[in-house]
Write an enzyme that holds these catalytic residues in place. Sequence first.
Site, PDB file in Angstrom:
ATOM      1  N   SER A 185      -7.365  -3.875  -8.181  1.00 28.31           N
ATOM      2  CA  SER A 185      -8.289  -2.844  -7.697  1.00 28.31           C
ATOM      3  C   SER A 185      -8.149  -1.592  -8.545  1.00 28.31           C
ATOM      4  CB  SER A 185      -7.949  -2.488  -6.248  1.00 28.31           C
ATOM      5  OG  SER A 185      -8.694  -1.365  -5.820  1.00 28.31           O
ATOM      6  N   TYR A 198      -2.137  -0.314   0.915  1.00 23.05           N
ATOM      7  CA  TYR A 198      -2.978  -1.218   0.110  1.00 23.05           C
ATOM      8  C   TYR A 198      -2.843  -0.905  -1.377  1.00 23.05           C
ATOM      9  CZ  TYR A 198      -7.453  -3.079  -1.738  1.00 23.05           C
ATOM     10  OH  TYR A 198      -8.423  -3.717  -2.467  1.00 23.05           O
TER      11      TYR A 198
END
Length: 292
Positions: A185, A198
């Site tokens: 990401s 995360y």
Amino acid sequence: MHTEDPRYAHPDDGFPAQQQKQPGQTEQMRPTPDHGEDSYEGHGRLAGRHALITGGDSGIGRAVAIAFAREGADVAIVHMPEEQTDADETLRLVREAGRTGLGLAGDVRDEEFATECVLEARRALGDLDILVLNAGYQHDVPGFAHLDTEAMRRVFDTNLAGMLFSARAAFPNLQPGSSIIVTASIQSFEPSSGLIDYAMTKAAQVAFVKALAEEAGPRGVRVNAVAPGPIWTPLIPGTGWDEDKIRNFGADTPLGRAGQPAELAGAYVYLASGEASYVSGAVLPVTGGKPL
Ligand code: NAD
């Protein structure tokens, strides 16, 4: 794609307020994400290959499954049992492309399942030479003092332990020319406080890719990551963000809009294919212009 101008390649007038519990369902999303159903054209780049995609039922995983099948690969997808409807639609599209489609329902946090699904995919497809580790979970952290222990453990167990279990199961049998691709990401490099746990797992995934690429290279196996920016998938209405955050999702990118899953597929096809024969330990950004 309907136009060459990337700002308008996918219409984005802002997203209406919506919330879902995770794992989210594609059919509840407004607007429906574009997975390349009507646009992706294969060119035989993955002819005769055998792929397993975790989290392949929806979002980025579905777009990758469609593209891989149209490029000539047989495709197994791992999904949670609650996502059977999404999985059925993805498998229908894989089979419509004339390839074998296999669904494996279970939870990658479970070591036995995360291991077995890889062995089962290899058995059922006859081989396994592309492993896409894409299953992921995130939740809104409204302030660090409010970090929820159960949600935090779910983030670590899904994004890290699950990924390691499946990679470890596949690794010994991967032949030269095989490829592992992790969905990391932009959060790996540009962490947001509201996604603190995360973002930590996404940074760790990049370390994993670099470290495993070192061991895999001498065996002729490549290991890479794709780093998506804001992409319109069921993960987003399932994160717990407020109306404003959903409405403006992706608007802060240089291209001024969120990405669609279809816009990721080419990156995975490239990394899996012989076109990327000298690419390993790399992170390919698909971020709407946000630098990593
Ligand atoms: P998605 O909700 O469509 O996909 C996530 C998938 O993970 C689901 O299919 C779900 O089945 C699977 N999954 C989650 N927990 C699981 C578990 N315990 N066991 C088995 N499967 C499980 O959303 P997406 O956005 O396509 O997510 C795919 C990947 O992309 C994730 O790793 C996510 O972190 C990453 N990513 C997404 C974005 C974005 O903006 N959507 C941005 C950067 C990275």
